[in-house]
Each structure stands twice: as C-alpha cells, then as structure tokens.
Write a protein that holds these residues in place. Structure first.
Motif, PDB file in Angstrom:
ATOM      1  N   PRO A   1       0.803  -1.231   0.000  1.00  0.00           N
ATOM      2  CA  PRO A   1       0.000   0.000   0.000  1.00  0.00           C
ATOM      3  C   PRO A   1       0.832   1.275   0.000  1.00  0.00           C
ATOM      4  N   GLY A   2       2.114   1.166   0.339  1.00  0.00           N
ATOM      5  CA  GLY A   2       2.974   2.340   0.310  1.00  0.00           C
ATOM      6  C   GLY A   2       3.941   2.337  -0.849  1.00  0.00           C
ATOM      7  N   GLY A   3       3.757   1.417  -1.783  1.00  0.00           N
ATOM      8  CA  GLY A   3       4.668   1.303  -2.911  1.00  0.00           C
ATOM      9  C   GLY A   3       5.660   0.165  -2.718  1.00  0.00           C
ATOM     10  N   GLY A   4       6.362  -0.178  -3.763  1.00  0.00           N
ATOM     11  CA  GLY A   4       7.332  -1.268  -3.712  1.00  0.00           C
ATOM     12  C   GLY A   4       7.664  -1.747  -5.108  1.00  0.00           C
ATOM     13  N   ARG A   5       8.150  -2.972  -5.194  1.00  0.00           N
ATOM     14  CA  ARG A   5       8.589  -3.533  -6.475  1.00  0.00           C
ATOM     15  C   ARG A   5       7.750  -4.755  -6.813  1.00  0.00           C
ATOM     16  N   LEU A   6       7.163  -4.756  -8.000  1.00  0.00           N
ATOM     17  CA  LEU A   6       6.393  -5.896  -8.486  1.00  0.00           C
ATOM     18  C   LEU A   6       7.150  -6.459  -9.687  1.00  0.00           C
ATOM     19  N   LEU A   7       7.706  -7.645  -9.513  1.00  0.00           N
ATOM     20  CA  LEU A   7       8.586  -8.235 -10.518  1.00  0.00           C
ATOM     21  C   LEU A   7       7.931  -9.456 -11.152  1.00  0.00           C
ATOM     22  N   THR A   8       7.971  -9.522 -12.473  1.00  0.00           N
ATOM     23  CA  THR A   8       7.460 -10.675 -13.218  1.00  0.00           C
ATOM     24  C   THR A   8       8.611 -11.331 -13.967  1.00  0.00           C
ATOM     25  N   ARG A   9       8.746 -12.638 -13.818  1.00  0.00           N
ATOM     26  CA  ARG A   9       9.734 -13.406 -14.575  1.00  0.00           C
ATOM     27  C   ARG A   9       9.007 -14.528 -15.317  1.00  0.00           C
ATOM     28  N   ALA A  10       9.348 -14.733 -16.561  1.00  0.00           N
ATOM     29  CA  ALA A  10       8.731 -15.807 -17.340  1.00  0.00           C
ATOM     30  C   ALA A  10       9.768 -16.432 -18.253  1.00  0.00           C
ATOM     31  N   ALA A  11       9.830 -17.763 -18.224  1.00  0.00           N
ATOM     32  CA  ALA A  11      10.772 -18.495 -19.079  1.00  0.00           C
ATOM     33  C   ALA A  11      10.265 -19.919 -19.239  1.00  0.00           C
ATOM     34  N   VAL A  12      10.728 -20.587 -20.264  1.00  0.00           N
ATOM     35  CA  VAL A  12      10.374 -21.987 -20.476  1.00  0.00           C
ATOM     36  C   VAL A  12      11.465 -22.863 -19.879  1.00  0.00           C
ATOM     37  N   ARG A  13      11.048 -23.865 -19.126  1.00  0.00           N
ATOM     38  CA  ARG A  13      11.984 -24.784 -18.492  1.00  0.00           C
ATOM     39  C   ARG A  13      11.552 -26.216 -18.789  1.00  0.00           C
ATOM     40  N   ALA A  14      12.514 -27.117 -18.775  1.00  0.00           N
ATOM     41  CA  ALA A  14      12.215 -28.532 -19.005  1.00  0.00           C
ATOM     42  C   ALA A  14      11.925 -29.206 -17.683  1.00  0.00           C
ATOM     43  N   GLY A  15      10.843 -29.983 -17.648  1.00  0.00           N
ATOM     44  CA  GLY A  15      10.508 -30.737 -16.454  1.00  0.00           C
ATOM     45  C   GLY A  15      11.307 -32.024 -16.386  1.00  0.00           C
ATOM     46  N   PRO A  16      11.200 -32.757 -15.267  1.00  0.00           N
ATOM     47  CA  PRO A  16      11.958 -34.006 -15.126  1.00  0.00           C
ATOM     48  C   PRO A  16      11.582 -35.058 -16.164  1.00  0.00           C
ATOM     49  N   ASP A  17      10.371 -34.943 -16.748  1.00  0.00           N
ATOM     50  CA  ASP A  17       9.939 -35.903 -17.766  1.00  0.00           C
ATOM     51  C   ASP A  17      10.286 -35.427 -19.177  1.00  0.00           C
ATOM     52  N   GLY A  18      11.016 -34.306 -19.270  1.00  0.00           N
ATOM     53  CA  GLY A  18      11.416 -33.785 -20.561  1.00  0.00           C
ATOM     54  C   GLY A  18      10.386 -32.890 -21.215  1.00  0.00           C
ATOM     55  N   VAL A  19       9.213 -32.766 -20.613  1.00  0.00           N
ATOM     56  CA  VAL A  19       8.159 -31.914 -21.161  1.00  0.00           C
ATOM     57  C   VAL A  19       8.452 -30.461 -20.818  1.00  0.00           C
TER      58      VAL A  19
ATOM     59  N   GLU B   1       6.726 -16.269 -12.600  1.00  0.00           N
ATOM     60  CA  GLU B   1       6.855 -15.877 -11.197  1.00  0.00           C
ATOM     61  C   GLU B   1       6.460 -14.411 -11.043  1.00  0.00           C
ATOM     62  N   ILE B   2       5.625 -14.152 -10.044  1.00  0.00           N
ATOM     63  CA  ILE B   2       5.198 -12.784  -9.723  1.00  0.00           C
ATOM     64  C   ILE B   2       5.544 -12.542  -8.265  1.00  0.00           C
ATOM     65  N   SER B   3       6.480 -11.632  -8.022  1.00  0.00           N
ATOM     66  CA  SER B   3       6.928 -11.382  -6.645  1.00  0.00           C
ATOM     67  C   SER B   3       6.698  -9.928  -6.262  1.00  0.00           C
ATOM     68  N   ASP B   4       6.476  -9.715  -4.964  1.00  0.00           N
ATOM     69  CA  ASP B   4       6.284  -8.364  -4.448  1.00  0.00           C
ATOM     70  C   ASP B   4       7.216  -8.140  -3.273  1.00  0.00           C
ATOM     71  N   THR B   5       7.280  -6.902  -2.797  1.00  0.00           N
ATOM     72  CA  THR B   5       8.134  -6.559  -1.660  1.00  0.00           C
ATOM     73  C   THR B   5       7.274  -6.121  -0.473  1.00  0.00           C
ATOM     74  N   GLY B   6       6.095  -6.708  -0.367  1.00  0.00           N
ATOM     75  CA  GLY B   6       5.209  -6.403   0.751  1.00  0.00           C
ATOM     76  C   GLY B   6       5.692  -7.048   2.036  1.00  0.00           C
ATOM     77  N   PRO B   7       4.836  -7.078   3.061  1.00  0.00           N
ATOM     78  CA  PRO B   7       5.233  -7.617   4.359  1.00  0.00           C
ATOM     79  C   PRO B   7       5.320  -9.136   4.396  1.00  0.00           C
ATOM     80  N   GLY B   8       4.908  -9.816   3.333  1.00  0.00           N
ATOM     81  CA  GLY B   8       4.940 -11.274   3.329  1.00  0.00           C
ATOM     82  C   GLY B   8       3.690 -11.868   3.953  1.00  0.00           C
ATOM     83  N   LEU B   9       3.684 -13.180   4.092  1.00  0.00           N
ATOM     84  CA  LEU B   9       2.519 -13.901   4.587  1.00  0.00           C
ATOM     85  C   LEU B   9       2.768 -14.432   5.993  1.00  0.00           C
TER      86      LEU B   9
END
Length: 255
Positions: free
Chosen positions: A158-176, A182-190
C-alpha cells in the motif's frame, strides 16, 4: 498389520467423505452466489451507466462531483465482486486459442498501473524470455488470473514497492516443456499460519475482500493444465509461481 491397514482404510474413507461433503457445500453455495450475482448485475449496470452519463452531462464541481465519483467507483468495485461470484458459481467453458502470454502480461500490467488501488509508488519490472512460445490458453480466463495475482501483489504494497514478473520456459523431469511464471512483491509477506489457506474459497486477510480471487485463479490455471503456488520471498514479500504446459500437452485438470 491387518489392524493398521483397516485403520488406514477407515481414515481414507473419512477423508473422502469429508471432501464429498465439502464439495457439495461449495457447489450449493456457488449456485446460490451465482444466482444472486446474476440478478444483481443488471441493476448494477444501470447504476454505472447512469452515473457515467451524469458525469459527462452535468459537469459538477466540488463536493457534488466527488460524491458522484464515489458512486461510480463503488459501483465498479461491486461489479468486480459480482463477477467473482459468477465465476465461482458458474465457471465458463474453456475457449482455447494460441495466445501470446507476454503481450497478455503487458496489457494487464498497463491496466493495473491506471487502477486507483495500485499505489503510484509501485515499480513494475518484467523479465520475459523473448523466446516465449505461444500457448494454447483461454486468453480471457488467463487475463483474469493475471489480474487477480497482480492486484493481490499491488495491494500487499500500500505504500509502494517492487512488483517483478519473470517468465521463461523450463524442461521438467519428464522432458516436457513448462512455462514458469513468477510474480513477486516486496510487501510484508505472509503470516505462516495463512500460507496453506490462501487458495481456499472465502479465506481473505483483507477487511473488504471476498476471498475468491486466488481461489478462482487456481481453478482457472488448473483447468488449463497448470499449477500455481505461493512461497515467502527470501528478501521479504512473497512470490506466486505458475506453471503452464508448453510442450504440446493438451490442457486439462491434472491430479
């Protein structure tokens, strides 16, 4: 050994019965909520339309203009609540099409920047792999997922901060291939005691929240073959992680 097996079977049966009762209750509540929301939407739309017409034609000043703006703003907030209840009670069938997720992210962030609930001190940063593939998604439903996640993150700062989005393709353990978002914020946490409840229906930490936004987001992501979770961020705040199939899998609920 036989006694242990019988006890385990009994415990499994109790869990299954409890889940059936919970599902039935949610279905009944959802149908009731959807009915009420449907009946509410028409008069609410008329209020919004009439208010916007008055704002354009009367050109009020001072306190009168402020009062009319309050009506418009609160009618919009009610419309969002009604929409959440409609999605909760009567989810729309998927309308899959090849979707540019990067463009969708940028559109939602642009809309959020203009939203009055987002503090002007929130900084938007996006690190998106330029090679992100087009995915078979329902763009309308995925926009709603992104909006719920981004608005939740913005309201945690509510007082401002950083909202970061990261997106990439990754291979799973089954090769798929999987698209990781990922969407992260700099709030007080949970608070630790709330971490397992955030995606439950009607659970909220906000005084004016419905507790449906994150529940709906998870349901829509899972319907499109993905998963979603939340973890505390090492530097404070929290990070929501969404995974969507990017290797040719057909969307559908996964067990």
């Amino acid at each position: 050994r036989l006694y242990e097996n019988l006890r385990q079977s009994h415990d499994d049966l109790l869990v299954a019965q409890a889940e059936q009762v919970r599902s039935a209750r949610l279905a009944a509540v959802g149908e009731l909520a959807a009915g009420i929301a449907h009946e509410t939407r028409n008069p609410l739309g008329a209020i919004s339309h009439a208010t916007e017409t008055l704002q354009r034609s009367l050109r009020l000043q001072g306190e009168d203009a402020e009062l009319l703006e309050i009506i418009r703003r609160e009618a919009g907030r009610l419309n969002e609540i009604v929409s959440d209840f409609l999605v909760f009670g009567r989810p729309r069938p998927l309308a899959l099409q090849e979707t540019d997720l990067a463009a969708l992210i940028k559109d939602v962030l642009l809309a959020l920047e203009q939203d009055e609930r987002c503090h002007r001190g929130v900084r938007f940063e996006a690190v998106l792999d330029p090679a992100l593939p087009r995915l078979a998604l329902d763009p309308h439903q995925m926009s709603q997922v992104l909006w719920n996640l981004y608005l939740n993150a913005a309201q945690a700062m509510p007082g401002g901060g950083r909202l970061l989005t990261r997106a990439a393709v990754r291979a799973g353990p089954d090769g798929v291939g999987w698209l990781s978002l990922e969407i992260s914020d700099t709030g007080p946490g949970l608070p630790r005691e709330t971490e397992g409840c955030l995606f439950e229906p009607f659970f909220t930490t906000k005084p004016d929240g419905t507790g449906l936004g994150l529940f709906i987001a998870r349901a829509l992501v899972e319907a499109q073959g993905g998963t979603i979770g939340v973890d505390p961020h090492p530097d404070g705040g929290c990070v929501f992680t969404m995974r969507l199939p990017a290797g040719g899998d057909k969307p559908g609920r996964r067990s």
